[in-house]
Design a protein around this motif. Structure first.
Motif, PDB file in Angstrom:
ATOM      1  N   ALA A 248      62.724  32.995  70.770  1.00  0.00           N
ATOM      2  CA  ALA A 248      61.687  33.975  71.096  1.00  0.00           C
ATOM      3  C   ALA A 248      61.315  34.759  69.838  1.00  0.00           C
ATOM      4  O   ALA A 248      62.199  35.277  69.147  1.00  0.00           O
ATOM      5  CB  ALA A 248      62.184  34.928  72.177  1.00  0.00           C
ATOM      6  N   LEU A 249      60.039  34.813  69.544  1.00  0.00           N
ATOM      7  CA  LEU A 249      59.550  35.596  68.411  1.00  0.00           C
ATOM      8  C   LEU A 249      58.925  36.880  68.933  1.00  0.00           C
ATOM      9  O   LEU A 249      58.053  36.855  69.805  1.00  0.00           O
ATOM     10  CB  LEU A 249      58.509  34.801  67.612  1.00  0.00           C
ATOM     11  N   GLU A 250      59.373  38.005  68.386  1.00  0.00           N
ATOM     12  CA  GLU A 250      58.847  39.303  68.774  1.00  0.00           C
ATOM     13  C   GLU A 250      58.159  39.932  67.564  1.00  0.00           C
ATOM     14  O   GLU A 250      58.552  39.689  66.415  1.00  0.00           O
ATOM     15  CB  GLU A 250      59.965  40.220  69.265  1.00  0.00           C
ATOM     16  N   TYR A 251      57.148  40.747  67.816  1.00  0.00           N
ATOM     17  CA  TYR A 251      56.374  41.337  66.735  1.00  0.00           C
ATOM     18  C   TYR A 251      56.280  42.852  66.913  1.00  0.00           C
ATOM     19  O   TYR A 251      56.136  43.352  68.034  1.00  0.00           O
ATOM     20  CB  TYR A 251      54.962  40.743  66.689  1.00  0.00           C
ATOM     21  N   ARG A 290      62.722  38.941  65.234  1.00  0.00           N
ATOM     22  CA  ARG A 290      61.749  40.037  65.307  1.00  0.00           C
ATOM     23  C   ARG A 290      61.102  40.234  63.935  1.00  0.00           C
ATOM     24  O   ARG A 290      61.806  40.316  62.915  1.00  0.00           O
ATOM     25  CB  ARG A 290      62.430  41.333  65.752  1.00  0.00           C
ATOM     26  N   VAL A 291      59.771  40.299  63.906  1.00  0.00           N
ATOM     27  CA  VAL A 291      59.012  40.453  62.670  1.00  0.00           C
ATOM     28  C   VAL A 291      58.234  41.765  62.745  1.00  0.00           C
ATOM     29  O   VAL A 291      57.495  41.999  63.705  1.00  0.00           O
ATOM     30  CB  VAL A 291      58.025  39.286  62.460  1.00  0.00           C
ATOM     31  N   SER A 292      58.392  42.593  61.719  1.00  0.00           N
ATOM     32  CA  SER A 292      57.664  43.872  61.712  1.00  0.00           C
ATOM     33  C   SER A 292      57.043  44.108  60.342  1.00  0.00           C
ATOM     34  O   SER A 292      57.574  43.671  59.319  1.00  0.00           O
ATOM     35  CB  SER A 292      58.596  45.032  62.068  1.00  0.00           C
ATOM     36  N   TRP A 293      55.901  44.799  60.356  1.00  0.00           N
ATOM     37  CA  TRP A 293      55.198  45.206  59.142  1.00  0.00           C
ATOM     38  C   TRP A 293      55.088  46.722  59.128  1.00  0.00           C
ATOM     39  O   TRP A 293      54.904  47.348  60.168  1.00  0.00           O
ATOM     40  CB  TRP A 293      53.786  44.622  59.106  1.00  0.00           C
ATOM     41  N   ASP A 294      55.155  47.286  57.938  1.00  0.00           N
ATOM     42  CA  ASP A 294      54.954  48.724  57.794  1.00  0.00           C
ATOM     43  C   ASP A 294      54.348  48.978  56.422  1.00  0.00           C
ATOM     44  O   ASP A 294      54.954  48.638  55.398  1.00  0.00           O
ATOM     45  CB  ASP A 294      56.283  49.479  57.940  1.00  0.00           C
ATOM     46  N   ALA A 295      53.156  49.542  56.382  1.00  0.00           N
ATOM     47  CA  ALA A 295      52.478  49.821  55.111  1.00  0.00           C
ATOM     48  C   ALA A 295      52.648  51.279  54.751  1.00  0.00           C
ATOM     49  O   ALA A 295      52.274  52.169  55.519  1.00  0.00           O
ATOM     50  CB  ALA A 295      50.993  49.470  55.208  1.00  0.00           C
ATOM     51  N   GLU A 299      53.321  50.379  49.092  1.00  0.00           N
ATOM     52  CA  GLU A 299      53.891  49.069  49.325  1.00  0.00           C
ATOM     53  C   GLU A 299      53.701  48.622  50.766  1.00  0.00           C
ATOM     54  O   GLU A 299      53.495  49.437  51.672  1.00  0.00           O
ATOM     55  CB  GLU A 299      55.377  49.045  48.974  1.00  0.00           C
ATOM     56  N   LEU A 300      53.766  47.303  50.951  1.00  0.00           N
ATOM     57  CA  LEU A 300      53.778  46.699  52.282  1.00  0.00           C
ATOM     58  C   LEU A 300      55.188  46.162  52.507  1.00  0.00           C
ATOM     59  O   LEU A 300      55.673  45.338  51.728  1.00  0.00           O
ATOM     60  CB  LEU A 300      52.748  45.576  52.368  1.00  0.00           C
ATOM     61  N   ARG A 301      55.834  46.630  53.560  1.00  0.00           N
ATOM     62  CA  ARG A 301      57.217  46.219  53.826  1.00  0.00           C
ATOM     63  C   ARG A 301      57.263  45.322  55.062  1.00  0.00           C
ATOM     64  O   ARG A 301      56.754  45.675  56.124  1.00  0.00           O
ATOM     65  CB  ARG A 301      58.114  47.437  54.044  1.00  0.00           C
ATOM     66  N   THR A 302      57.869  44.155  54.900  1.00  0.00           N
ATOM     67  CA  THR A 302      58.074  43.212  56.000  1.00  0.00           C
ATOM     68  C   THR A 302      59.565  43.134  56.284  1.00  0.00           C
ATOM     69  O   THR A 302      60.358  42.915  55.362  1.00  0.00           O
ATOM     70  CB  THR A 302      57.552  41.808  55.639  1.00  0.00           C
ATOM     71  N   VAL A 303      59.946  43.317  57.548  1.00  0.00           N
ATOM     72  CA  VAL A 303      61.357  43.219  57.946  1.00  0.00           C
ATOM     73  C   VAL A 303      61.456  42.136  59.013  1.00  0.00           C
ATOM     74  O   VAL A 303      60.766  42.189  60.040  1.00  0.00           O
ATOM     75  CB  VAL A 303      61.882  44.555  58.494  1.00  0.00           C
ATOM     76  N   ILE A 304      62.320  41.154  58.762  1.00  0.00           N
ATOM     77  CA  ILE A 304      62.516  40.036  59.690  1.00  0.00           C
ATOM     78  C   ILE A 304      63.993  39.998  60.062  1.00  0.00           C
ATOM     79  O   ILE A 304      64.858  39.870  59.190  1.00  0.00           O
ATOM     80  CB  ILE A 304      62.071  38.707  59.059  1.00  0.00           C
ATOM     81  N   ARG A 305      64.273  40.113  61.352  1.00  0.00           N
ATOM     82  CA  ARG A 305      65.657  40.214  61.837  1.00  0.00           C
ATOM     83  C   ARG A 305      65.930  39.107  62.855  1.00  0.00           C
ATOM     84  O   ARG A 305      65.094  38.858  63.739  1.00  0.00           O
ATOM     85  CB  ARG A 305      65.859  41.583  62.486  1.00  0.00           C
ATOM     86  N   VAL A 345      66.136  40.272  56.673  1.00  0.00           N
ATOM     87  CA  VAL A 345      65.464  40.009  55.401  1.00  0.00           C
ATOM     88  C   VAL A 345      64.349  41.038  55.244  1.00  0.00           C
ATOM     89  O   VAL A 345      63.494  41.182  56.130  1.00  0.00           O
ATOM     90  CB  VAL A 345      64.879  38.590  55.336  1.00  0.00           C
ATOM     91  N   THR A 346      64.374  41.756  54.130  1.00  0.00           N
ATOM     92  CA  THR A 346      63.377  42.798  53.872  1.00  0.00           C
ATOM     93  C   THR A 346      62.588  42.424  52.624  1.00  0.00           C
ATOM     94  O   THR A 346      63.169  42.167  51.572  1.00  0.00           O
ATOM     95  CB  THR A 346      64.039  44.171  53.664  1.00  0.00           C
ATOM     96  N   VAL A 347      61.278  42.373  52.770  1.00  0.00           N
ATOM     97  CA  VAL A 347      60.388  42.038  51.655  1.00  0.00           C
ATOM     98  C   VAL A 347      59.488  43.241  51.383  1.00  0.00           C
ATOM     99  O   VAL A 347      58.833  43.750  52.292  1.00  0.00           O
ATOM    100  CB  VAL A 347      59.514  40.811  51.986  1.00  0.00           C
TER     101      VAL A 347
END
Length: 432
Positions: A248-251, A290-295, A299-305, A345-347
């Protein structure tokens, strides 16, 4: 000078002399003057693999040259062979334009492309094309001559190859990997009958073909995307991986959905997220991601858990070139894996690209940055600059950030003072 005038040895030698003696910053201006009557044009734009500071140079219409992207030039370069001029419609500065393109790669050069945005109708004759090619060979040779020791060609990893070509190859590879992962998910499904599995596999393949076609459209994206649109493209990109699989992919959508961010950064964030999700799926034992974005401001931060085994190593991400892609944009990628608890993973991608400092920082500013700096000298705020230049406030912030880094100053006031001291813009006194 029309083509017939090139039969005059004195005038022809004068043009050649001007090119081979031109200072680095005047090469395109000198070439533009030589081509003015031969090929009437609005602007010249150059893509070079030799300059470590900037891959994209322009001369002519400031509005046009300031909006041409390296991605557009890299796409054009795929149609042009060295020594074989190309004529046709090409997308530059977000619009289709008549373009004459020539490529040159003299000894010691990583290669350079010239795009002449022509203003006259009708294709140039073969004799004109051959002459433009020869002039561009001379100009490229002059650029190489003036850049000795800036960076060895065999060690330079030119921007066009490192960033655009490598990115394109990696993106297509990841798209294929995502398609195969989705197809395997369908074939392994225990809930789909054979007929339904075949229909579903066909749907997956068609969706993949649609995405590949959309990949070409990425080059046509405007310079900025809203966070809402950019994140929507990400969820569409990842939908294949969860539509028929067991994971399951959550956003988590970003706040400020209408905020504009550079399209190059948004695209890098999307492809990095897909590569990360693919890597997480490869380790097995994952039921939820779970994939989240936060600007934020800069910077643009992507967190994938994921909820997997928590054994994912940073080296695993190298398969999809994720660390390289993030590093090329001045960003960071961190992996926090806890056994039995999962991986995060944090980008982080800066909303402004890194620059290499130069000995003449004011001379390193692009035309659009000079436009913004001119307003800073006059004390204008972001809203006034945005209204005057017909761009968004976020784009103004983007340019101001680049200006401060290039000039190595900490504030708008210091940037304005340095510009005045350099006599920019003309007519502005030091005490203004």
């Amino acid at each position: 000078m029309v083509y017939a005038d090139w039969g005059d040895p004195q005038r022809t030698l004068a043009v050649v002399k001007g090119l081979v003696r031109a200072p680095l910053k005047e090469v395109l201006a000198t070439l533009s003057a030589a081509l003015a009557d031969l090929v009437p044009h609005e602007a010249l734009v150059m893509l070079t693999g030799d300059c470590p500071k900037s891959a994209n140079w322009g001369y002519g219409d400031v509005e046009l040259t300031g909006d041409v992207t390296t991605a557009e030039l890299a796409t054009l370069a795929t149609h042009v062979d060295v020594g074989k001029p190309w004529w046709g419609q090409a997308s530059l500065a977000g619009a289709a334009r008549p373009v004459l393109a020539v490529a040159s790669a003299p000894p010691g050069s990583a290669g350079a492309l010239l795009a002449v945005v022509v203003s006259a109708e009708g294709a140039p004759g073969p004799e004109v094309l051959a002459l433009v090619q020869q002039l561009w060979d001379l100009a490229t040779g002059r650029v190489v001559e003036l850049l000795p020791g800036a960076m060895p060609v065999d060690m330079a990893a030119p921007w066009i190859a490192r960033s655009e070509r490598a990115r394109a190859v990696a993106d297509v590879t990841d798209a294929h990997a995502a398609t195969l992962t989705a197809l395997l998910g369908v074939l392994r499904s225990r809930t789909l009958p054979d007929d339904a599995a075949r229909r579903t596999a066909t749907d997956v393949a068609v969706a993949a073909l649609v995405e590949l076609r959309a990949t070409d459209e990425d080059a046509q994206l405007p310079p900025e995307e809203s966070l809402q649109d950019a994140f929507g493209r990400l969820t569409d990109m990842l939908s294949l991986l969860s539509r028929h699989g067991d994971v399951a992919l959550e956003y988590s959508a970003p706040g400020s959905p209408q905020r504009l961010i550079p399209s190059d950064i948004a695209r890098a964030a999307r492809t990095t997220a897909r590569g990360t999700v693919l890597t997480m799926l490869e380790q097995g034992g994952v039921e939820r991601i779970r994939v989240s974005w936060d600007a934020e401001d800069a910077e643009l931060r992507t967190v994938i858990r994921d909820d997997g085994p928590g054994t994912l190593a940073a080296e695993a991400l190298a398969v999809h070139r994720l660390t390289d892609r993030v590093g090329a944009l001045g960003g960071t990628l961190t992996v926090d894996a806890v056994p039995a608890w999962g991986t995060i993973v944090t980008v982080r991608l800066p909303l402004a690209a890194p620059d290499v400092p130069g000995s003449d920082p004011l001379g390193d500013l692009h035309p659009r940055e000079l436009d913004v700096l001119r307003h800073l000298v006059h004390g204008h705020r972001n809203r006034a600059i945005a209204d005057a230049l017909h761009i968004s406030e976020h784009t103004v912030k983007f340019h101001v950030g680049r200006i401060l880094r290039k000039l190595d100053v900490r504030s708008r006031g210091e940037a304005a003072a340095l510009a005045r001291a350099a006599g920019f813009p003309p007519g502005v006194s030091l005490t203004q």
